[in-house]
Design a protein around this motif. Structure first.
Motif, PDB file in Angstrom:
ATOM      1  N   GLU A  18      47.102  31.855  33.992  1.00 27.78           N
ATOM      2  CA  GLU A  18      45.997  33.202  33.947  1.00 27.78           C
ATOM      3  C   GLU A  18      45.211  33.294  35.191  1.00 27.78           C
ATOM      4  OE1 GLU A  18      43.439  34.932  30.625  1.00 27.78           O
ATOM      5  OE2 GLU A  18      42.103  33.822  32.023  1.00 27.78           O
ATOM      6  N   PHE A  19      45.543  34.136  35.917  1.00 24.69           N
ATOM      7  CA  PHE A  19      44.434  35.017  37.256  1.00 24.69           C
ATOM      8  C   PHE A  19      43.728  36.636  36.716  1.00 24.69           C
ATOM      9  CE2 PHE A  19      48.915  33.087  38.172  1.00 24.69           C
ATOM     10  CZ  PHE A  19      48.424  31.983  39.243  1.00 24.69           C
ATOM     11  N   CYS A  20      42.411  36.038  37.300  1.00 25.67           N
ATOM     12  CA  CYS A  20      41.933  37.039  37.159  1.00 25.67           C
ATOM     13  C   CYS A  20      41.154  38.028  38.198  1.00 25.67           C
ATOM     14  CB  CYS A  20      40.626  36.257  36.092  1.00 25.67           C
ATOM     15  SG  CYS A  20      39.182  37.378  36.149  1.00 25.67           S
ATOM     16  N   PHE A  21      41.135  39.649  38.496  1.00 24.90           N
ATOM     17  CA  PHE A  21      41.317  39.789  39.262  1.00 24.90           C
ATOM     18  C   PHE A  21      40.428  41.076  39.199  1.00 24.90           C
ATOM     19  CE2 PHE A  21      45.600  38.801  39.093  1.00 24.90           C
ATOM     20  CZ  PHE A  21      46.160  38.117  40.374  1.00 24.90           C
ATOM     21  N   ASP A  22      39.189  41.155  40.315  1.00 26.09           N
ATOM     22  CA  ASP A  22      38.452  41.899  40.125  1.00 26.09           C
ATOM     23  C   ASP A  22      39.070  43.649  41.341  1.00 26.09           C
ATOM     24  OD1 ASP A  22      35.967  43.830  40.318  1.00 26.09           O
ATOM     25  OD2 ASP A  22      35.165  42.745  41.883  1.00 26.09           O
TER      26      ASP A  22
END
Length: 205
Positions: free
Chosen positions: A127-131
């Motif tokens: 799971e990749f988290c992006f702003d």
């Protein structure tokens, strides 16, 4: 809190098509070219196709890691089709999108949703988290952390060990196509997969 696109500063067409990305971007959605807004902030399914330049790792172990992460094997100018299926938002559940990237028939799929502040993209167990933000009329995906999901558990991967993603999308000079740029890298191994180029959108008005 998720920013909902309403009120002054956006056209009524934009307010009707906020989708997942519009909710996260809020009023800065208006800083994007129209073709990007209509494709990424739509609330209906869309398709884009084009010929993208694809590069792979120079190292055998890098290519092996790329395969384990379900990345395509293609190299060079490659026909690519991006399909986004959008699930309608339900009460007490954030919106969800299913992304299917077909590289000359090889598929790299992911799902995207939000925790209320960040974009969360899942590829297999990762799971990749992006702003998200907008700069120079490009939508930028700023990668801030990676987690591995094991059942109900999400385990953070330390940054020195984590694959990283640099991605952005804007418009071509003609204004009627998307221009995408994505690079996935890993510590020591460097670039695992890079692809960039124009996509012609379908299914948007």
């Amino acid at each position: 809190m998720v920013a909902v696109v309403e009120g002054p500063g956006l056209d009524s067409d934009d307010a009707d098509r906020v989708g997942l990305f519009g909710m996260l971007l809020g009023t800065i959605l208006r800083d994007l070219p129209g073709v990007v807004r209509r494709f990424h902030a739509a609330d209906h399914d869309v398709v884009g196709h084009g010929m993208l330049r694809v590069e792979q790792s120079n190292f055998k172990i890098g290519r092996l890691v790329a395969r384990l992460m379900r990345m395509p094997r293609t190299v060079g100018d490659t026909p690519v089709v991006l399909t986004i299926w959008r699930e309608a938002q339900r009460a007490h559940r954030p919106p969800c999108e299913e992304w299917r990237r077909s590289f000359q028939g090889e598929v790299m799929a992911s799902s995207q949703t939000t925790d209320g502040k960040y974009l969360l993209e899942r590829i297999g167990p990762l799971e990749f988290c992006f702003d998200l933000d907008v700069a120079d009329q490009r939508l930028r995906f700023n990668h801030i952390r990676t987690r591995m999901q094991l059942g109900a558990l999400r385990l953070g991967i330390p940054w020195p060990l984590s694959p990283t993603i640099q991605a952005s999308v804007g418009a071509t000079a003609s204004g009627d196509q998307l221009h995408v740029s994505v690079e996935i890298s890993a510590p020591v191994l460097g670039t695992l997969l890079y692809y960039a180029g124009p996509l012609t959108p379908l299914g948007i008005t």
